[in-house]
Design an enzyme around this catalytic site. Structure first.
Site, PDB file in Angstrom:
ATOM      1  N   SER A 195     123.304  21.967  40.281  1.00  0.00           N
ATOM      2  CA  SER A 195     122.456  21.285  39.315  1.00  0.00           C
ATOM      3  C   SER A 195     123.256  21.034  38.030  1.00  0.00           C
ATOM      4  O   SER A 195     124.272  20.344  38.073  1.00  0.00           O
ATOM      5  CB  SER A 195     121.179  22.091  39.068  1.00  0.00           C
ATOM      6  OG  SER A 195     120.237  21.339  38.352  1.00  0.00           O
ATOM      7  N   GLU A 308     115.121  17.491  47.041  1.00  0.00           N
ATOM      8  CA  GLU A 308     115.504  17.568  45.634  1.00  0.00           C
ATOM      9  C   GLU A 308     114.379  17.097  44.724  1.00  0.00           C
ATOM     10  O   GLU A 308     114.330  17.470  43.546  1.00  0.00           O
ATOM     11  CB  GLU A 308     116.748  16.706  45.377  1.00  0.00           C
ATOM     12  CG  GLU A 308     118.006  17.170  46.084  1.00  0.00           C
ATOM     13  CD  GLU A 308     118.639  18.395  45.450  1.00  0.00           C
ATOM     14  OE1 GLU A 308     118.016  18.991  44.544  1.00  0.00           O
ATOM     15  OE2 GLU A 308     119.752  18.758  45.861  1.00  0.00           O
ATOM     16  N   HIS A 400     115.315  21.949  45.481  1.00  0.00           N
ATOM     17  CA  HIS A 400     116.424  21.987  44.537  1.00  0.00           C
ATOM     18  C   HIS A 400     116.793  23.444  44.256  1.00  0.00           C
ATOM     19  O   HIS A 400     115.957  24.243  43.833  1.00  0.00           O
ATOM     20  CB  HIS A 400     115.998  21.298  43.240  1.00  0.00           C
ATOM     21  CG  HIS A 400     117.055  21.169  42.204  1.00  0.00           C
ATOM     22  ND1 HIS A 400     118.124  20.316  42.341  1.00  0.00           N
ATOM     23  CD2 HIS A 400     117.209  21.777  40.991  1.00  0.00           C
ATOM     24  CE1 HIS A 400     118.885  20.393  41.264  1.00  0.00           C
ATOM     25  NE2 HIS A 400     118.349  21.287  40.429  1.00  0.00           N
TER      26      HIS A 400
END
Length: 502
Positions: A195, A308, A400
């Site tokens: 990320s 995601e 995610h």
């Protein structure tokens, strides 16, 4: 064979004594820069001070100021105590080693606002057991790490806004100078992150200040949001100062504000989950560097997860609303998208997949093409495994950040996976950690495959291929050619116009 009986090492700053646990030496809370406090707030990190005698390195340092509850919910766990004095790193190394080992330096995610190198999912023992030296890093977060204001700019005489990235660069410089004492090979450093950490890897691959400080990169779930323009960052900095009653703030007045005053700022005053373009660290937008193939030349792994879009709510994105907006404003564009997503029903599901691919999946294609321009191998992946007991929770695939405890082989240390994983989940995680370590240990400019359950082939000589890690949430590995190529090619072309937070 080297087998030091204690975790006593000698660095350029002084001697450190860590801990010995289960065949590993561990050092926690090593200062890699001077505390960025007082006059050093919003300045480039300065070298750490030396010390006399032996300094204990047996506990994690404080993390940068942040929202603790938010980090516990979505950031990987409890970050512990907070302080502006946060520039420390942690090292795991096998107690027994025959030669200098590959080094893996981890940059945590969290939108540049939460996280810590000491979180449980990042424990380095499982990777160190595979023959690497693992380093995790704290860096300045939020406004303390990413901030622009005319008064600071005038005082410094140069443009510096990305202090968190400068911290990462300082940590890499410290690794170059000291990691040999911990059993690491300074000539074989892999920088990896997820990320915001993956975005940081890309930012440093594009930064002239990071040249030569690392040799390989692993980019996990980075995103295509554009960097914050300098003018936008300066305007926000002035608005933040005005919020504290400083309409014409001086640098001294800004540095006198309490360190804990910034993390709770919300709405238009909070920072974007992207670095700022236009300073010495990032002279041009990072994506422009990759589009032009001007990134530092090195082998790369890049990939993202199958759901995601699970993070989109944190960015304030209404998934169904994005499709409705297309319906109102770009009906032809919506028609094209429907052709690219046959059989997908409902605005919410179509929005989920489109936003996922525009913001995350497309970046793999961008990086692959950039790598091919500089003649370096690129291993792409698509992570789509869900622990067997959690299929009803993760209905649309891997969220995610879900791949992180698999990469570290730490499912039993991470929440909530430690409550439900079984032996088959653990076996699958072990394969992924093996791939990551194989890359760190052996990948070079001339490599074209990584060994594992499937021979993971790199995208070289114009080939577009990808390893599916997990098959429709179930265990399995499979190579795929031209993965989502039509979709990703379209989104790559319109990225600058359509990928944005507003």
């Amino acid at each position: 064979m080297e087998n030091p009986s204690t975790a006593l090492v000698h660095t350029r700053q002084g001697s450190l004594l860590g801990c010995s646990e289960e065949g590993f030496h561990i050092w926690r809370g090593i200062p890699f820069a001077a505390p960025p406090t007082g006059e050093l707030r919003w300045r480039a990190p300065q070298p750490p001070q030396s010390w006399q005698g032996v300094r204990m390195a047996d506990s994690f340092s404080a993390a940068s100021w942040q929202n603790s509850e938010y980090c516990q919910q979505v950031g990987g766990g409890d970050p512990g105590q907070f302080s502006e004095d946060c520039l420390y790193l942690n090292i795991w190394s096998p107690a027994t080693r025959k030669k200098p080992l590959p080094v893996m330096v981890w940059l945590h995610g969290g939108g540049f606002t939460i996280g810590s190198g000491g979180l449980a999912p990042y424990d380095g023992k499982a990777l160190a057991a595979r023959g690497v030296v693992l380093v995790t890093v704290n860096y300045r977060l939020g406004h303390l790490g990413f901030f622009a204001h005319p008064a600071l700019e005038a005082q410094a005489g140069e443009r510096l806004y990305n202090f968190g990235l400068l911290d990462q660069i300082a940590a890499l410089r410290w690794v170059q100078e000291n990691i040999a004492a911990f059993g690491g090979d300074a000539a074989n450093v892999t920088l990896f992150g997820e990320s915001a950490g993956g975005r940081s890897v890309m930012a440093l691959m594009a930064s002239p200040l990071a040249t030569g400080l690392f040799h390989k990169g692993i980019i996990q779930s980075s995103y295509t949001l554009p960097d914050t323009p300098r003018a936008t960052a300066l305007a926000k900095g002035k608005a933040v100062a005005a919020h504290f009653g400083l309409q014409n703030a001086t640098a001294d007045q800004l540095r006198a504000l309490p360190a804990d005053a910034f993390w709770s700022l919300d709405g238009a005053l909070k920072i974007a989950p992207t670095p700022i373009a236009g300073d010495s660290v990032s002279p041009e937008p990072m994506l422009d560097t990759f589009f032009a193939g001007r990134q530092h030349s090195m082998p790369v792994i890049v990939g993202s997860n199958s759901d995601e879009a699970s993070v989109m709510a944190e960015f304030g994105v209404d998934l169904a609303g994005q499709i409705e907006k297309l319906r109102r404003e770009q009906r032809l564009g919506l028609g094209l998208i429907r052709l690219l997503y046959p059989g997908v029903k409902g605005d919410a599901e179509l929005g989920r997949q489109v936003c996922r691919d525009m913001a995350f999946t497309t970046l793999g294609l961008v990086v692959m093409q950039a790598q091919q321009r500089v003649g370096q191998p690129c291993w792409r992946y698509w992570f789509d495994y869900v622990a067997e007991a959690a299929h009803d929770v993760y209905v649309n695939g891997a969220w995610h950040g879900n791949e992180v405890p698999y990469v570290f082989d730490n499912l039993l240390l991470a929440e909530p996976s430690n409550r439900y994983v079984n032996a088959r989940d653990l076996a699958f995680a072990a394969h992924i950690a093996d791939y990551w370590v194989a890359f760190a240990a052996h990948a070079t400019r001339h490599s074209d495959a990584l060994p594992g359950p499937v021979n993971w082939k790199a995208c070289v000589r114009g080939r577009d291929r990808l390893l599916r890690i997990g098959l429709n949430k179930h265990a399995g590995f499979r190579m795929a050619n031209r993965f989502m190529r039509a979709r990703l090619s379209l989104f790559r072309r319109v990225m600058h116009q359509h990928v944005k937070l507003d």
